[in-house]
Structures are given as C-alpha cells and as structure tokens.
Motif scaffolding. Structure first.
Motif, PDB file in Angstrom:
ATOM      1  N   ASN A  77       6.870   1.448   5.930  1.00 20.80           N
ATOM      2  CA  ASN A  77       5.647   1.156   6.698  1.00 20.80           C
ATOM      3  C   ASN A  77       5.329  -0.337   6.722  1.00 20.80           C
TER       4      ASN A  77
ATOM      5  N   PHE B 289       0.817  -1.215   0.000  1.00 23.38           N
ATOM      6  CA  PHE B 289       0.000   0.000   0.000  1.00 23.38           C
ATOM      7  C   PHE B 289       0.849   1.262   0.000  1.00 23.38           C
ATOM      8  N   ALA B 290       1.916   1.287   0.788  1.00 23.75           N
ATOM      9  CA  ALA B 290       2.746   2.488   0.892  1.00 23.75           C
ATOM     10  C   ALA B 290       3.619   2.701  -0.346  1.00 23.75           C
TER      11      ALA B 290
HETATM   12  C1  LIG Z   1       3.588   5.482   6.705  1.00 22.96           C
HETATM   13  O1  LIG Z   1       3.728   5.631   8.109  1.00 22.96           O
HETATM   14  C2  LIG Z   1       3.783   6.970   8.532  1.00 22.96           C
HETATM   15  C3  LIG Z   1       4.098   6.979  10.002  1.00 22.96           C
HETATM   16  O2  LIG Z   1       3.297   6.062  10.684  1.00 22.96           O
HETATM   17  C4  LIG Z   1       2.434   7.628   8.211  1.00 22.96           C
HETATM   18  O3  LIG Z   1       2.452   8.973   8.596  1.00 22.96           O
HETATM   19  C5  LIG Z   1       2.190   7.527   6.711  1.00 22.96           C
HETATM   20  O4  LIG Z   1       0.893   8.024   6.400  1.00 22.96           O
HETATM   21  C6  LIG Z   1       2.284   6.109   6.239  1.00 22.96           C
HETATM   22  N1  LIG Z   1       2.185   6.104   4.795  1.00 22.96           N
HETATM   23  C7  LIG Z   1       1.483   5.184   4.136  1.00 22.96           C
HETATM   24  C8  LIG Z   1       1.424   5.357   2.658  1.00 22.96           C
HETATM   25  O5  LIG Z   1       0.949   4.248   4.696  1.00 22.96           O
END
Ligand SMILES: *[C@@H]1O[C@H](CO)[C@@H](O)[C@H](O)[C@H]1NC(C)=O
Ligand code: HEM
Ligand SMILES: *[C@@H]1O[C@H](CO)[C@@H](O)[C@H](O)[C@H]1NC(C)=O
Ligand SMILES: *[C@@H]1O[C@H](CO)[C@@H](O)[C@H](O)[C@H]1NC(C)=O
Ligand SMILES: *[C@@H]1O[C@H](CO)[C@@H](O)[C@H](O)[C@H]1NC(C)=O
Ligand SMILES: *[C@@H]1O[C@H](CO)[C@@H](O)[C@H](O)[C@H]1NC(C)=O
Ligand SMILES: *[C@@H]1O[C@H](CO)[C@@H](O)[C@H](O)[C@H]1NC(C)=O
Ligand SMILES: *[C@@H]1O[C@H](CO)[C@@H](O)[C@H](O)[C@H]1NC(C)=O
Length: 361
Positions: free
Chosen positions: A212, A161-162
């Motif tokens: 993440n 997802f990230a």
């Molecule tokens: C990744 O983790 C960070 C810190 O927890 C968060 O702010 C961010 O939204 C996350 N990004 C995604 C794409 O999940």
C-alpha cells in the motif's frame, strides 16, 4: 484494551463536566496568529520554567519527536491537545523554527487533522477534547498520528501504517539507523551521509514490503524535510555536529539533552528545502504511490515534483473540500489557516490552492 476504553470514558465524562468547554464548543474560537517572537539567538533549552515531566496515560503523544519533546517540557500543553498559537509560539521558542514556517506547519496540522472551529489538534490520536466538526462533516479528526493526510509512509523511526505501528517510536528501526552511523560515519557524529543512505534504505524497504506504499509529493517532501530537521534542529549548538546521544535523547526519550542549546538562527522554509535536497541528491526517489496491482506509479502529471506541486498536494488533496462548505466562525478560521499555509508558498510564486480533498479519510 478494557483499560483503554475505561480511560476514554473517564475523559469523556470529564469533558462534559466542564461548562466552559461546552460554551467554547458552542461558540468556537476565532483563530488569529500570534506575532513573531523576537529571536534571542542560541539559548539554553529548557529554561527553569520547562522541566521534563513524563506524559500521563491520557496525554497525547504521536509521530513527531519534536512536538512530543516540546509537550514533555511544557513548551506545548502537556496533555498534547494544542492550538495553532501553541505550536507557533512553542516551535519558535524551543527550536528556533522560523515564524512563517511555524505558522504554515500549525495551519496544515489544524486543517488536516484538527478541529478548526475549536482551534485544537491532538499530537497523537483521537481525543474526546477534539470532537468532530458540527454535522460530522469530516468524520473524527483523529490527530496528527492518523494516517493519510499528514502522517505518512517511509518514516525514519515509525513503521508504515500497513506494516505496523506508524505512531510510536520503534526501537528496531532506530537501532538500524545507528548501524548507518557506524558504517557511514564514526559511530558518534550523525553526518549528512548517514541520512542520505538511511533515508534511501527506508524507501527501498517500503517499496519491497508495503503493498500500500503511498509517497506522494507532499509526504515525499516532508519525509526528506524531516531528515533535514534532524540534522538542523537536533544538534546542540555548543557542539555543532549532531551526536548519537543527543539524537537518542530526542527520538527515544523525547527530552532535551542536559546542557542543550538551540540553534542560533531561525530555520526557514528555504533552509528546509535545501536540507531536503542535500539528503535526497545521492539517491533520488520519485514521488508516487502503488496502484491496486502493486505497481509503484510516479506522480507524473497528477502533481509535478516541484515545490508548487508539493503545495498543491498538501493544501489541496490532503485537506477536505467540505471545509469550504461552511459558514461563520468556522469558515473564517478555515480561510485564516489556508492563508497561513500559503504564506510560505506565495514568495515562491505558487498560485493559492483551496482544499479539494475527500472528507472522512
Ligand atoms: C491496503 O490496500 C488495500 C487495497 O486498496 C486495502 O483494501 C487495505 O485496507 C489496505 N490496507 C492497509 C493496512 O492500509
Ligand atoms: C511546528 C510544527 C510541527 C508539526 C505540525 C509537525 C508534525 C509532524 C508529523 C505529523 C510528523 C509525522 C510524519 C510521518 O513521519 O509520517 C512529523 C515527523 C517528524 N518531525 Fe515534526 N512537526 C513539527 C515540528 C517539528 C520540529 C520543530 C522538529 C524538530 C525539532 C520536528 C521533527 C520531526 C522529525 C525528525 C520527524 C520524523 C520522524 C520519523 O520519520 O521517524 N518536527 N512531524
Ligand atoms: C554495516 O556494516 C556491517 C559490517 O560490515 C554489515 O554487516 C551491515 O550490514 C552494515 N549495515 C549497513 C546499514 O550498511
Ligand atoms: C563535525 O564533524 C566533522 C566530521 O564529520 C568534523 O570535520 C568537524 O570538525 C566537526 N565539527 C565540530 C564543530 O565538531
Ligand atoms: C498499475 O500501473 C501499471 C503500470 O502503469 C498498469 O499496467 C496497471 O494496469 C495499473 N493497475 C491498475 C489497477 O491501475
Ligand atoms: C457542499 O454543499 C452542497 C450543498 O449542500 C453539496 O451539494 C456539495 O456536495 C457540498 N460539497 C462538498 C465538497 O461537500
Ligand atoms: C511572512 O510571510 C508573509 C507573506 O509571504 C510576508 O509578507 C512576511 O514578511 C513574513 N513574515 C515574517 C516574519 O517572515
Ligand atoms: C517570483 O516572481 C517575481 C516577479 O515575477 C520574481 O521577481 C521572483 O524572482 C520570483 N521568485 C521565484 C522564487 O521564482
């Protein structure tokens, strides 16, 4: 973008145009599991009643190639909005999935990403046909493609997802998988060895690139289980081994190959556990997640790396506790589905787990 919004508004208008839909919403649908289908062994799939039809623009498809293929052939409703009974009957018929295992998967799908009062879940993302629960107690259901509870990281043909698209088939990942068939097998037969190496490489890739990364024991178990699904559900029973053209038909085209016969015996939860172990054994990977400093922390005491630990993670943390705060038919359905998941863990002597997770995630 504008096109998508227009489609969404059109579907909302449609939903409100049907009085039957509003009546069902007011009353809910009492969930009862259909009885097991008789096992008819290895049969030709699809039969004449289930031709391939490509999904239309508002039909929901998502991260599961098995369910997408079933919907493209009408073994599930073609609009991709399905009930627990649809999944239970469809999975037994199309792939010879064991009855109790189908019940458990369907129950977890509804509890984690569906509307439990209406008995509906989207195979893809958000749909006006699967509205939030009364009082919006758990936010928008989102569908099986919504990241976090069922859909998770380290998939074989979807990005984390990230990092990118976690819902749809990714050709570049699949091409990479095919290089493993070339290097670790003969380029044609997709052997166990292929997934032993590829699954590990997918973890290493996520470990290196995804700050993440979340791979708790529930998702970890599913991840290896899904490689086991590929090896045990996708082969043409007439051929025995899984071949590249057959695998491509499912993953890339989401259609049954010509002349495809499903497996002859039901694939049970025990079978899935064994298949997952076979895939993980050469390169064991601890379940866990990265913390805010980017360190991968194994689950350790939070969830033991056992089947009952997996059950605690899935049925506890990945289902919102607020579902227990309900009454009437909604609560009855919640209890039915909690029981539906437990059916496969009770014989393994796990203690019954109640939802304990956060709402709206
Ligand atoms: C990744 O983790 C960070 C810190 O927890 C968060 O702010 C961010 O939204 C996350 N990004 C995604 C794409 O999940
Ligand atoms: C019966 C109920 C089922 C449900 C509710 C379900 C749901 C899901 C979901 C939500 C995912 C996404 C997980 C992720 O990668 O993040 C998934 C992946 C997958 N499913 Fe299913 N599934 C079901 C049955 C099946 C069947 C019968 C098959 C095979 C015939 C199958 C094959 C797969 C495979 C191979 C993946 C992994 C895709 C990848 O990693 O790229 N599933 N499933
Ligand atoms: C497969 O073998 C080729 C040629 O040796 C190599 O370039 C490639 O990196 C290998 N791929 C995998 C996945 O091992
Ligand atoms: C499956 O493939 C293996 C080699 O990977 C081979 O030994 C076996 O004979 C094949 N079985 C069938 C039914 O084709
Ligand atoms: C992440 O885990 C590492 C190793 O356990 C620890 O040193 C670090 O303090 C943790 N970071 C956070 C934000 O918890
Ligand atoms: C359940 O409802 C009570 C009373 O409204 C509330 O205090 C509690 O926080 C709710 N629990 C959950 C998990 O939402
Ligand atoms: C389903 O599971 C329940 C509870 O473990 C068991 O009593 C029942 O025999 C199983 N049914 C089938 C058809 O396997
Ligand atoms: C579960 O417990 C029963 C009764 O103690 C025992 O006979 C059985 O072998 C156990 N099953 C497993 C899978 O541990």
């Amino acid at each position: 973008m504008h096109f998508r919004i227009a489609l969404l508004l059109a579907s909302v208008a449609n939903a409100f145009a049907y009085p039957a839909y509003e009546a069902a919403w007011a009353e809910g649908q009492l969930i009862t599991f259909p009885p097991p289908l008789p096992n008819t062994g290895s049969i030709l799939i699809p039969d004449a009643a289930h031709p391939y039809m490509p999904p239309g623009p508002s039909d929901q498809r998502g991260p599961c190639p098995g369910l997408n293929t079933m919907a493209n052939h009408g073994y599930l409703p073609r609009n991709g909005i399905v009930s627990a009974a649809d999944i239970i009957n469809g999975a037994q018929e199309a792939f010879n999935v064991d009855y109790n295992f189908s019940v458990a998967l369907a129950s977890f799908a509804l509890l984690s990403r569906g509307n439990v009062l209406l008995d509906r879940v989207s195979l893809g993302l958000e749909s006006p046909l699967v509205p939030p629960l009364p009082g919006n107690i758990d936010g928008t259901p989102g569908g099986l493609g919504k990241h976090g509870r069922f859909e998770g990281d380290v998939s074989m043909t979807r990005e984390d997802f990230a990092l990118g698209d976690n819902v749809h088939f990714q050709q570049d990942l699949y091409n990479n998988l095919l290089t493993y068939v070339a290097n670790y097998s003969d380029g044609h037969i997709v052997s166990e060895r292929v997934f032993q190496e590829y699954r590990f490489a997918r973890f290493v890739d996520s470990y290196l690139r995804n700050p993440n990364l979340t791979f708790h024991v529930g998702r970890h178990g599913f991840g290896y289980g899904e490689a086991g699904f590929t090896l045990n559900f996708f082969p043409n029973a007439k051929e025995g081994n899984l071949t590249v053209p057959v695998m491509t038909s499912f993953f890339q085209h989401e259609t049954f190959p010509q002349g495809w016969f499903r497996r002859a015996t039901r694939f049970t939860f025990d079978g899935v556990i064994n298949a997952a172990d076979v895939v993980e054994t050469p390169h064991p990977v601890p379940a866990g997640a990265k913390n805010a400093s980017g360190v991968y922390v194994p689950d350790g005491e939070s969830y033991t790396d056992t089947i009952c630990g997996l059950y605690l993670n899935l049925a506890g943390e990945n289902v919102p506790a607020v579902l227990l705060n309900t009454t009437g038919m909604l609560r009855q359905n919640v209890d039915t589905l909690i029981r539906g998941v437990y059916n496969i863990f009770e014989p393994l002597n796990c203690t019954l787990v109640e939802p304990s997770g956060p709402a709206g995630v």
